[in-house]
Design an enzyme around this catalytic site. Sequence first.
Site, PDB file in Angstrom:
ATOM      1  N   HIS A 133     -15.654   7.302 -40.323  1.00 30.55           N
ATOM      2  CA  HIS A 133     -15.317   6.318 -39.286  1.00 30.55           C
ATOM      3  C   HIS A 133     -16.563   5.938 -38.488  1.00 30.55           C
ATOM      4  CE1 HIS A 133     -10.910   6.451 -39.634  1.00 30.55           C
ATOM      5  NE2 HIS A 133     -11.100   7.704 -40.024  1.00 30.55           N
ATOM      6  N   GLU A 157     -17.063   3.529 -36.618  1.00 26.29           N
ATOM      7  CA  GLU A 157     -16.732   2.960 -35.298  1.00 26.29           C
ATOM      8  C   GLU A 157     -16.835   3.986 -34.175  1.00 26.29           C
ATOM      9  OE1 GLU A 157     -14.591   3.490 -37.781  1.00 26.29           O
ATOM     10  OE2 GLU A 157     -12.616   4.136 -37.078  1.00 26.29           O
ATOM     11  N   GLY A 190      -9.178   1.998 -45.365  1.00 22.99           N
ATOM     12  CA  GLY A 190      -9.635   0.670 -45.797  1.00 22.99           C
ATOM     13  C   GLY A 190     -10.557   0.754 -47.002  1.00 22.99           C
ATOM     14  N   GLY A 241      -5.769   4.485 -41.595  1.00 27.81           N
ATOM     15  CA  GLY A 241      -4.307   4.475 -41.547  1.00 27.81           C
ATOM     16  C   GLY A 241      -3.728   5.591 -42.389  1.00 27.81           C
ATOM     17  N   ARG A 290      -7.581  13.312 -45.499  1.00 23.26           N
ATOM     18  CA  ARG A 290      -7.221  14.399 -46.412  1.00 23.26           C
ATOM     19  C   ARG A 290      -7.503  14.020 -47.868  1.00 23.26           C
ATOM     20  NH1 ARG A 290      -4.106  18.241 -43.821  1.00 23.26           N
ATOM     21  NH2 ARG A 290      -3.018  16.970 -42.304  1.00 23.26           N
ATOM     22  N   THR A 334       0.810  -1.223   0.000  1.00 28.30           N
ATOM     23  CA  THR A 334       0.000   0.000   0.000  1.00 28.30           C
ATOM     24  C   THR A 334       0.848   1.281   0.000  1.00 28.30           C
ATOM     25  OG1 THR A 334      -0.086   0.103   2.408  1.00 28.30           O
ATOM     26  CG2 THR A 334      -1.825  -1.150   1.315  1.00 28.30           C
ATOM     27  N   LYS A 335       2.136   1.157   0.259  1.00 30.53           N
ATOM     28  CA  LYS A 335       2.982   2.348   0.409  1.00 30.53           C
ATOM     29  C   LYS A 335       2.959   3.265  -0.828  1.00 30.53           C
ATOM     30  CE  LYS A 335       4.682   2.514   4.110  1.00 30.53           C
ATOM     31  NZ  LYS A 335       5.747   1.711   4.589  1.00 30.53           N
ATOM     32  N   THR A 382       0.629   3.864  -2.852  1.00 31.19           N
ATOM     33  CA  THR A 382      -0.632   4.619  -2.824  1.00 31.19           C
ATOM     34  C   THR A 382      -0.569   5.694  -1.743  1.00 31.19           C
ATOM     35  OG1 THR A 382      -1.898   2.770  -3.678  1.00 31.19           O
ATOM     36  CG2 THR A 382      -3.136   4.414  -2.439  1.00 31.19           C
ATOM     37  N   CYS A 386     -12.311   4.189 -43.887  1.00 24.56           N
ATOM     38  CA  CYS A 386     -11.465   5.309 -44.320  1.00 24.56           C
ATOM     39  C   CYS A 386     -10.336   4.813 -45.233  1.00 24.56           C
ATOM     40  CB  CYS A 386     -10.952   6.073 -43.102  1.00 24.56           C
ATOM     41  SG  CYS A 386     -10.563   7.784 -43.511  1.00 24.56           S
TER      42      CYS A 386
HETATM   43  N1  GLN Z   1      -4.608   8.488 -45.079  1.00 25.20           N
HETATM   44  C1  GLN Z   1      -5.940   8.621 -45.581  1.00 25.20           C
HETATM   45  C2  GLN Z   1      -6.328  10.081 -45.775  1.00 25.20           C
HETATM   46  O1  GLN Z   1      -5.747  10.965 -45.180  1.00 25.20           O
HETATM   47  C3  GLN Z   1      -6.936   7.910 -44.700  1.00 25.20           C
HETATM   48  C4  GLN Z   1      -7.040   8.481 -43.330  1.00 25.20           C
HETATM   49  C5  GLN Z   1      -7.726   7.561 -42.353  1.00 25.20           C
HETATM   50  O2  GLN Z   1      -7.816   6.359 -42.579  1.00 25.20           O
HETATM   51  N2  GLN Z   1      -8.194   8.089 -41.250  1.00 25.20           N
HETATM   52  O3  GLN Z   1      -7.218  10.368 -46.520  1.00 25.20           O
END
Ligand code: GLN
Length: 541
Positions: free
Chosen positions: A516, A518, A389, A360, A471, A188-189, A191, A387
């Site tokens: 996105h 998600e 993907g 990505g 982008r 506990t120390k 903490t 995106c």
């Molecule tokens: N790199 C891509 C873009 O900028 C996709 C971005 C992402 O997947 N959030 O358009």
Amino acid sequence: MSKFIFITGGVISGVGKGVATASIGAILQSRGFSVTAIKIDPYINVDAGTMNPLEHGEVFVTHDGVECDQDIGNYERFLDVELSRLNYMTTGAVYSSVIRKERNLEYDGKTVEVFYHIPLEVLGRIKNAARESDADFVLVEIGGTVGEYQIALFLEAARMMLLQDKSDVLFVLVSYLLEPKMIGEMKTKPTQNAVRSLNSAGIQPDIIILRSENAPDEVRKQKIATFCNVDQKSIIAGVDVKNSIYEVPLLFEEQNLGSVILEKFGIEDVPSRMKGWEEIVHNIESNKKEVKIGVVGKYFESGKFVFADSYISVLEAIKHAAWSLGLNPVIEGLNAEEYEKNPDTLKELKHYDGIIVPGGFGSRGIEGKIAVSRYCRENDIPYLGLCYGMQIAVIDIARSLCGLKDANTTEIDKTTSHPVIDVMEGQKENLQQKRYGGSMRLGNYECSITPRTRAAEAYQQKHVLERHRHRYEVNNEYKDQLEEAGCVFSGVNPETHLVEIMELKDHPFFLGTQFHPELKSRPMSPHPLFLSFIKVTQQSK
Ligand code: GLN
């Protein structure tokens, strides 16, 4: 008038302050109170957008386009609210505003100082978020660990708030009980030292949540209560949960944390309704039939560590949809670079019920991802592209089905003769001037859904709002060619005509989104596209 609960961490970072904060919110909400939550990050980055996910986990995006810490995602998922730019601040953002105000002569000729003016700005931001949300409770999570130099200014802001009205403020310390193997006992120390450190900042915690692998015994709890000056019912055991983070609100409620909080504020307790959480947890425990999803990415490994945080919203969205369909999700991270180096391994994709290629940036692993899209397309494996993907799927289709051999995104190949994915006109200047931070297409944009498509079937709506962070875009000059190859553009922005959703005809499920989805999935209301994807994975079984 809002009540404020500050949450800080002790001993080590990464013990789940965000989930603890969100869970405190959930148990207050279950008593009918309204709750908002603020995350403070102690780094100089003005927002989380410029950080590699391997450094700091996923970059979450609010509806109004702030690139922020993944904890904002936790808050939104647990509290089922939409947060905004008012709910997030970093050291960098706070300093930027203070410097801008100084340049605008807003300090009336005073010497602007770190101690006082910076905490004052923090305080102003917290109060503004409280005012705008009109919430009964405002939770303020201070990132990092007490004792760190970086968070002193935020603790000072909290202390200043305490000074203004003691009865409106509570402090929660989320600490960790280490149990070194060679000692075989919880210590506990650390903490106690964390509490001393908080005390030296003028703050006494009202509640201590003890995170640990095994449940702390009464002796340890008593010791902490005595040495840290906290009554024993305010020592809450936050033992590791079995199956999912959604057990945490129930864990806290069992120990009457909600009642303890209300009592400390002098608010009359009301019965809590935890039915929704109980149902979720029951589903998670009783669903036995597995659905196996592969997530193809590249932000997995940092040194010796395998990092689950880079795609946290994607993983949560898969789980939400699977649980609601009575399934037990088994999710595996697949390294895109592997498929580049060794195309033979693509065969392993057949072992999955569905494949997701999430968002990505950059060239590492992109050819591997394009090969994954092609493999899923040709082998009828359900594919969901988010995106990047989706952009990758378009590149694959352009190369394989439209005969455009060197089709690419200009993010990777600026001189391609077929820029099927191209930078938006308005973005060119940003890139030329190296204005990278906070300059992507961010936050909510409208998407009109084309009738009689898979997207229409999933959403059951004509117009939806979804969150963006990119982008580059599908280049509309190639739309006709892609349509001839079997693409259906089932979601389009009504103003700009930019592609929002792409799907493929004659495939069990091949769909990509420029946004996105998600980010909008919730444990109690899964996202329609994830639901549709997981449903399809079961049809061929
Ligand atoms: N790199 C891509 C873009 O900028 C996709 C971005 C992402 O997947 N959030 O358009």
